[in-house]
Design an enzyme around this catalytic site. Sequence first.
Site, PDB file in Angstrom:
ATOM      1  N   ARG A  71       0.812  -1.218   0.000  1.00  0.00           N
ATOM      2  CA  ARG A  71       0.000   0.000   0.000  1.00  0.00           C
ATOM      3  C   ARG A  71       0.847   1.270   0.000  1.00  0.00           C
ATOM      4  NH1 ARG A  71      -5.194  -1.184   3.959  1.00  0.00           N
ATOM      5  NH2 ARG A  71      -5.848  -3.148   2.991  1.00  0.00           N
ATOM      6  N   ASP A 171     -15.585   9.019   8.954  1.00  0.00           N
ATOM      7  CA  ASP A 171     -14.509   8.061   8.748  1.00  0.00           C
ATOM      8  C   ASP A 171     -13.203   8.835   8.793  1.00  0.00           C
ATOM      9  OD1 ASP A 171     -14.664   4.951   7.542  1.00  0.00           O
ATOM     10  OD2 ASP A 171     -12.727   5.940   7.277  1.00  0.00           O
TER      11      ASP A 171
END
Length: 301
Positions: A71, A171
């Site tokens: 990632r 979030d």
Amino acid sequence: MAHTTSASVSARSAPPRVDPAYAAAEAPSGPLAQGREFVWTNADFARVQALIYQRAGISLHDGKHAMVYSRLSRRLRDTGHTSFHDYLSWLENHDGPEWQEFVNALTTNLTAFFREQHHFEIFASHLRSKPSANWKVWCNAASTGEEPYSIVMTAFEALGANASFKLTASDIDSRVLATAAQGVYRLDGLKGVSPERLQKFFLRGKGGNAGMVRAKPELRRVIDFMSVNLIRDDWPFKEPFDVVFCRNVMIYFDAPTQRKVLERIHRVLKPGGMLFVGHAENFSESRDLFTLRGKTVYERR
């Protein structure tokens, strides 16, 4: 996951305990380093562990080497860095938007419509017990929006579309929040949504948008999407909530961080308010804050 922009979180928070011998190992981390585009050392991983803990409260265990490398390699390419050492040093010395990208890259967003169906049945019953109330609900792991829209569909079915109902959906990942706010999904990704709900709450795409659906405006108008970092003590809420959905978030935190977040949720939840958590989460050690009322459902003391 899923919080306020994490770029402003103090880097002075206590990092997780890292074995000094492990952190000091500068050699590439065994087979993981072979054939890689970038050199990847145990020390690089230890730095990532500390930084994501400081910024988002996430505890990365040692088995996450491959995931972190994969990632964050994208961040090295996008920022033009040729080594993790240089990228992380640059990150630590710049309090800019890359911090949000760093957090976005390392957060996991697994979600679905009406996930853990029993929660929505309990939630609907709770709503019907006070049909004329001015309901305020918080979903603090909004991800790409499946959970918030499931909450609103349940509320409309229980109370009617004209009821006083407001959902705050938050979030820590700014990228998934943007997707949630759009409310656009692939039709074949709406598993868990009945044909009746699909017809009632979604618009089907036509032409070039065939195979896509969009949540109807009446669903989206009752949702406020915002970035909130659960480990910060500066949540922007003015009024307490009746219900909080905090599902599959705490599993990424260590025990002290879990306790701090639960204390903060306790402060923003009305007495008697309901807290819904993930199927793998158990807060029996916080009986002073919450009482278990069902399978992974708690009531605020």
